[in-house]
Design an enzyme around this catalytic site. Structure first.
Site, PDB file in Angstrom:
ATOM      1  N   ARG A   1     -14.982  -6.170  16.371  1.00 25.27           N
ATOM      2  CA  ARG A   1     -14.967  -6.571  17.789  1.00 25.27           C
ATOM      3  C   ARG A   1     -14.801  -5.322  18.631  1.00 25.27           C
ATOM      4  NH1 ARG A   1      -9.805  -4.914  18.484  1.00 25.27           N
ATOM      5  NH2 ARG A   1      -8.349  -5.439  16.828  1.00 25.27           N
TER       6      ARG A   1
ATOM      7  N   GLU B   1       0.844  -1.182   0.000  1.00 23.16           N
ATOM      8  CA  GLU B   1       0.000   0.000   0.000  1.00 23.16           C
ATOM      9  C   GLU B   1       0.886   1.240   0.000  1.00 23.16           C
ATOM     10  OE1 GLU B   1      -3.757  -0.421   2.589  1.00 23.16           O
ATOM     11  OE2 GLU B   1      -2.391   0.869   3.698  1.00 23.16           O
TER      12      GLU B   1
END
Lengths: 164, 498, 498, 164
Positions: free
Chosen positions: C292, C200
Site C-alpha cells: 500500500r 527473529e
C-alpha cells in the site's frame, strides 16, 4: 421553521428550513433537502445532502451575500432582509449612492454635478493603498449630487456622488 | 557569513527573507511601522524595531531610522526586499557609509538601471534590442504628440523612474495624450518623487517575459530561466509562470545572453531581472532591469531548486557562486497567483480590514508565501498583496489544474480578495492554451459575468447557506456585546462597507 | 481514466488522495463515521457518505457499507489509503466482485506479502537476504524460549499479521519472554484480529531503510529511491528521510534490485514498499513488504518530483508507466516529521480534543499534509496522526535547518502534540551527523530534560506571558457563558486533563 | 498593577506588570521591561522588548503553564494560583493521584494495592486511540489505592491509582 425569499439574478426562490446542531431540513422552491451540517468557522458552512458534499463560503456583500461553492460564486439577496442588492446591471430604477469603498484621498474629479454619464464611467479618481483608482458609476444616469472635491480625504462609506 | 541581517521591508517579502535567514542559521531583524505592530514578519523575527508612523514615507522609507535600527541590533547586512528602498541609490550608499552590507547591486548599477534613459543607452551600447521610442524625458503634451506621431499610435507613456507597472499608460490616439500625461505625471510624482515621463512605440500583442540573473563579486554570472509575466491587469502582473508557454531552448538562450549583456553593461552584482517584451514573431525588446528581488521569484525557485534569496545573501557576503550555467535546468512548470486584498466586484478596489477567517491550501506541489495571519488587520497604508500562491507540477497543464485545486481550498474571510478572479481566469480556454498577450485580462474583464453557472443542487445549497447566515445575522433583541455571535459582529462590520 | 474515485479512509491520507484526484481532474468521494462529520477530508470531497458509528470496526472497516457508498456514488475505483482496509484481501476481492477497481495490488499479492511466513518464503526463493529466525508462528512460551536460545539474545517477537510498528517487542533475556508474548499476542489480536507471532534474531544497531517500488500492469517495474526510517519510538516511525545518510549508489542499486525481486516474487502491481534492516556493515535483510501507500511517501515525492498517488491511480486505470528507471534521480534531500496529537510530557499519551488555534508553517521547500483544521475536534477513535510536515532543500543539512525553522513556526493550541519533541531531536548531534539506529529515540528519551535552556530575557518574557495568561484565566465574578472569554474556557477545558 | 510569584524548576521569580491595549510594563525579579504587545490569537502573545521580538505560545498544563519561545519550552507554576505543578522529578512529598489522560480501556493491571513502586514504573496498561500504553507512576512510593480493574472503561480524569 424559518423561511426566506431569495433573489438570484432577478429570479425568486422560496426557502424554508429547520436547523439542529448537526442537521438542516430544507426546501428550496419545493425541492427537499435533508442535510448534515457543520459550522466550520465564521462564514464557512459544510453541508452534505444525499452524497453531495460542499463547503459553502458565505460573505456579506452589498446588501446581499456572495456564496462560493466549489470555487463558483453566486450572489444572493433576500427580500425583506435588511440587506438588499445595491449593484444591478445598469437597468435599475431610482437614485444610487456612490460611496467610498475605503479610506483615501480624492486626487481628481472627473465629472460635474448634473452631468449625464454612462454605466461604468469614472466619477472621481481616488488614491488608497498606494494605488489610484477610478470610482465608477454603477449605472448610467445623471449626477444628482457630487459630494467631494479634489484633495478631500474620505472615509469608508462617505458619500461621493448620487446618480439618478 | 553574516550572523544577523536586518530586513528593511514588511509583508510577505519580509517574511520570505526572514525564512531564508532562518534556513541559513542567520538571525533575522525586523523593522515595523505603527500599523505593523505584531505583523507576521515581526512575529517571525528574532528582533524587531519600531521605525515610525504608518505612512511609508515616515517609516519604511526613512533611511536614517532604519540604519539606526541596524546599528542598534548589530546587523551586518540589510535586505531591502522589493519596493520601498530596494532601488534607492541614496539608501544603498548610506548603508555602505554606515558599514552595513546592502544586499543588492552597487549604487552605481541601481542608478544606471533605475534611469530608463541611461539604461536604454547602456543596453544599446551592448547591442541589446529595444522598443523604438524616446530615451529622454518629454517636456510637454506638444512634444509627446510630436514623438507619438512619428512613432505611430498606439504608444506607451512611461514614468522615467517607474517600475512594477506603476506610472504607465497606453495611448491609442492623439486625443488621449493630454489627460494621460497629467495622470501619469501625477502618479509618477506620488510614487517615485519624480514626474519625468517618456514615450515608446507600443508593441501589439506583446508578451512580457523576463530573465532572472545572478552575478557574484568574482565575475561569475548566470541566467536562471525566464518568467512569463504577460497576464497583467493595468500593467500590474497578476499571474506568472516558468517556463513561458512560448519559450524554446533557442529563444531562451538568446534572451539569456542578452540579459547577461545587460549585466555586463551595468557591472551588475547580486540578483536582478531583465524585462523584455516579446512579439508574436519571437522578437524580443529590452524594457528595463529590476535591480532587486522580484515579487514573482518563487516560480523560478520551484522549477530550478535554486533559492534566490539564499543566493542573494551568499553573494552579498562575498561568496563565490557554486551554480554554473550548465547545471541550471528547468524541471516541470510553476505558476504563481498574486493574492491581493482587493475587490474584483468593485473595480478591484483595495480591501483593507481584519482577516476573520483564513484557510490556506496545502499538500503536494504548493507554496503559499503569505504576509498575514488569521486575526491580522490588513492596513490601508501599503500595497494590498497579502500572499503569493505557487503551484508546481511536471507539466503546465498539471500545474494549472493543481493551482485551481488550491484556489478552491483558499478562503480569506472578512476582507475581499481576488481569489474568484483567478478561479475564472485559470479556466479561460486561451489561458489554458497559453495564447495571450498583455491585454488579455482587460479584454476578458469586459465580458466577465457576475455569477458563474453551477448545478441546481449547489445553487440550492448556496441559498440555504446564505439563508442560515442571514438568520444568524438578524438584529437580535438583546444588543449587549456579550451576546452577539461572531457571525453577527462580522456581518455588521461588513455591512458598513458599501 | 476514472471520473470518480472513492477514498475509503480518513484524516491526512484521505486528504492527500483527494488532492491527487483533484489534481488529475477526478471527482473525489469521501466516506465518514459519526466522529468525522465535517472532517477536512469530507469538506474537500465532491461527495460524502456516512458509513456508521465512530469505532472503525463499525465504519472504516465495514466493507459492505463502503461498497454501498461506492455503488451509490458511481465511483469506478476505490483508494484505500494506508491502515484500515488497505491490506485486507477480503476487501480487495469484494471490490473486484462489485466491479470497482481496488487501487492497489491483487488480493493474491496482498495475501502473500501480508503473511510474514509466506512472504519470507517467497523472498527466500528469490534469493533476497533475511534476518535469521522462525518463519512459522510459535505455539507457546516454551517454543519461543527454545528458538530464542538457539538464535541467541536479543530477539524480536513479531505479530505475523503485524505492520506499521505495531505488535513488535524486543526481548533481551529469557526472563522477559512470557510477559512479552502475552502483551504482543493481545495487541496483535486487538489490532489485526490474529494473535499469531514469530521470533527473529535482533540485529544490533540496525537501521530501518525501505525501498519504494512502482509496477504497472504491463510488466514494468521501477524502484524510486529509499527512505531512511530508523528514527522510531517504540517501533513507530516518527522521522523519515530521503536519501538515507548512509546510502551510496552501489548499496541503493543492490537494495533496489532486491526490492524488484520481491516485486517479481509477489507478482506485484501498483505502489509498494519493501522494508529492510541494514546493519553497520551495510548488510541488508528483507523485513516485509507493505502492499500500500506508506505514511512517509512524501519524502520520496519531494526529491524525485514523482507523485506516487497519481502513479497509483494511473496504474490502477491500466495505464503504462511513463517513468523509466534511468530517469529517476534523487534531487536534494527531504525530511518528514509525523505530527501526532500526543503528549511527550505525559508518556506520549494520545491527546484528543478540539484544536483551538492552528498556525502552520509555510514558505519555500515545505509541505504540510494535514488532516485537521482550526476548530476541528480530533476524535479519540483513531490514530492520533494529525499532519506530516516535510522539508526539502539541496542538502540534508539545509533540509534539517529548514525543518527546525518550520517546527518553530508550527503551533497547535488546545491539544498536545509532539512538536517540541521534534525540535529537540533535530538538534541532537548524533542525529545531525546521521549517526543513529532504531534505538536512538528510546535511549535519548531517558536523559531528556524537561526544560530547555534559554536566555534570561526569553525566560522573563515567558514568565510575563504566562502571568498575563494566568490573570485572564482567573475565575471571574460572573460565571455566565456569555461572559467567559475564550481563554478562560480553554483553560478550564484543559484543566480537566490530568 | 498585577503581580504573580512564578516558580520555574523550583526557583521563585517575582513579577509585576501594568497592561494596556498595546503595551506591558513589567518587572521580573527587579529586571524592568517596556514591552510592545499583541494578542495574536488564543494562547499566542507577541512581545517586543528593546529589540527582542518573540511569539510566546502559552498552554495550560498540569496546574501550571508551558510557554514556548523560539521553539524552547519553559514550565511555569504560579504560587497562589489555582494551578499547581503536579508532576515533579520524583522527590515530591504527599500523595499523588494518577488519572486517566483520556477515555479508554484498562487492558492489564501491573501492580497491586500496597505495592512499593519506583518512579516511572508502570501501574496499568490502557488502550486508547488504537494504542496500548502503560500508565506510569509519577514518583516512587507505595500504591495507597488502586481504583481500576482489567476491562474497566475509564473516562478522562478518572482516578486510576494513588501513590504516596
Amino acid at each position: 421553521m424559518k423561511h426566506r425569499t431569495a433573489v438570484i439574478a432577478g429570479k425568486r426562490l422560496e426557502t424554508a428550513w429547520i436547523e439542529t446542531e448537526t442537521t438542516i431540513e430544507a426546501t428550496v422552491d419545493g425541492r427537499s433537502y435533508r442535510l448534515e451540517k457543520r459550522r466550520v468557522s465564521e462564514g464557512i458552512l459544510w453541508l452534505c445532502s444525499d452524497g453531495t458534499s460542499v463547503d459553502a463560503f458565505v460573505t456579506p456583500r452589498e446588501n446581499g451575500y456572495e456564496v462560493i461553492i466549489r470555487g463558483k460564486r453566486t450572489f444572493i439577496e433576500f427580500e425583506g432582509s435588511r440587506r438588499r442588492l445595491l449593484r444591478h446591471t445598469g437597468a435599475q430604477e431610482g437614485a444610487v449612492s456612490v460611496r467610498a469603498p475605503m479610506p483615501g484621498k480624492i486626487v481628481r474629479v472627473l465629472q460635474t454635478e448634473g452631468a449625464q454619464i454612462e454605466a461604468h464611467q469614472g466619477i472621481v479618481v481616488m488614491e488608497a493603498m498606494k494605488m489610484q483608482n477610478e470610482i465608477k458609476a454603477p449605472r448610467g444616469g445623471r449626477i444628482a449630487k457630487l459630494n467631494v472635491a479634489t484633495g478631500d480625504a474620505v472615509n469608508l462609506g462617505d458619500l461621493i456622488a448620487q446618480v439618478e | 557569513m553574516f550572523k544577523k541581517i536586518l530586513i528593511a521591508n514588511r509583508g510577505e517579502i519580509a517574511v520570505r527573507v526572514i525564512r531564508a535567514c532562518r534556513d541559513m542559521g542567520i538571525s533575522p531583524v525586523a523593522v515595523y511601522s505603527e500599523a505593523d505592530l505584531g505583523a507576521l514578519h515581526v512575529r517571525l523575527a528574532d528582533e524587531a524595531y519600531p521605525i515610525g508612523p504608518s505612512p511609508a514615507t515616515k517609516s519604511y522609507l526613512s533611511i536614517e531610522t532604519i540604519l539606526n535600527a541596524a546599528r542598534k541590533s548589530g546587523a551586518e547586512a540589510i535586505h531591502p526586499g522589493y519596493g520601498f528602498l530596494s532601488e534607492n541609490t541614496t539608501f544603498a550608499r548610506a548603508c555602505s557609509d554606515a558599514g552595513v552590507v546592502f544586499i543588492g547591486p552597487s549604487p552605481e548599477s541601481i542608478a544606471l538601471m533605475g534611469s530608463k534613459v541611461e539604461s536604454r543607452k547602456a543596453a544599446g551600447r551592448y547591442g541589446v534590442p529595444m522598443v523604438p521610442g524616446t530615451v529622454d524625458p518629454i517636456r510637454d503634451g506638444k512634444e509627446a504628440r510630436r514623438i507619438a506621431g512619428s512613432l505611430g499610435y498606439p504608444v506607451m507613456l512611461k514614468a522615467s523612474a517607474g517600475g512594477g507597472g506603476k506610472g504607465m499608460r497606453l495611448i491609442r490616439s492623439e486625443a488621449e495624450i493630454d489627460d494621460a500625461l497629467k495622470l501619469t505625471r501625477a502618479e509618477a510624482l506620488a510614487s517615485f518623487g519624480d514626474d519625468a515621463v517618456y514615450v515608446e512605440k507600443f508593441v501589439e500583442k506583446p508578451r512580457h517575459i523576463e530573465i532572472q540573473v545572478l552575478a557574484d563579486t568574482h565575475g561569475n554570472a548566470v541566467f536562471v530561466g525566464e518568467r512569463e509575466c504577460t497576464i497583467q491587469r493595468r500593467h500590474q502582473k497578476v499571474i506568472e509562470e516558468c517556463p513561458s508557454p512560448i519559450m524554446d531552448p533557442d529563444l531562451r538562450q538568446r534572451m539569456g545572453d542578452a540579459a547577461l549583456q545587460i549585466v555586463r553593461a551595468a557591472g551588475y552584482v547580486n540578483a536582478g531581472t531583465v524585462e523584455f517584451l516579446v512579439d508574436g514573431a519571437q522578437n524580443f525588446y529590452f524594457l528595463e532591469m529590476n535591480t532587486r528581488l522580484q515579487v514573482e521569484h518563487p516560480v523560478t525557485e520551484m522549477v530550478t531548486g535554486i533559492d534566490l534569496v539564499k543566493e542573494q545573501i551568499r553573494i552579498a557576503a562575498g561568496e563565490k557562486m557554486e551554480i554554473r550555467q550548465q547545471d541550471i535546468a528547468i524541471n516541470g512548470a510553476a505558476i504563481e497567483c498574486r493574492i491581493y486584498a482587493e475587490d474584483p466586484e468593485n473595480n478591484f478596489f483595495p480591501s483593507a480590514g481584519k482577516i476573520r477567517v483564513l484557510t490556506t491550501p496545502a499538500g503536494p506541489g504548493l507554496r503559499d508565501d503569505s504576509g498575514v495571519y488569521e486575526g491580522w488587520t490588513v492596513p490601508i497604508d501599503y500595497d494590498p498583496l497579502i500572499s503569493k500562491l505557487v503551484a508546481w507540477a511536471p507539466s503546465r497543464h498539471d500545474a494549472i489544474q493543481r493551482m485551481l485545486r488550491a484556489l478552491n481550498e483558499y478562503h480569506v474571510g472578512g476582507i475581499q480578495t481576488n481569489l474568484s478572479f483567478f478561479r475564472e481566469i485559470l479556466n479561460q480556454p486561451d489561458f489554458l492554451k497559453g495564447d495571450f498577450d498583455t491585454g488579455f485580462i482587460d479584454r476578458w474583464l469586459k465580458h466577465r459575468s457576475a455569477s458563474v453557472a453551477t448545478s441546481q443542487t449547489d445553487l440550492d445549497l448556496a441559498v440555504i447557506a446564505a439563508a442560515v447566515f442571514d438568520v444568524a445575522n438578524e438584529p437580535s433583541q438583546d444588543h449587549s456585546a456579550g451576546q452577539r455571535s461572531a457571525w453577527k459582529v462580522a456581518a455588521r462590520l461588513r455591512g458598513m462597507r458599501r
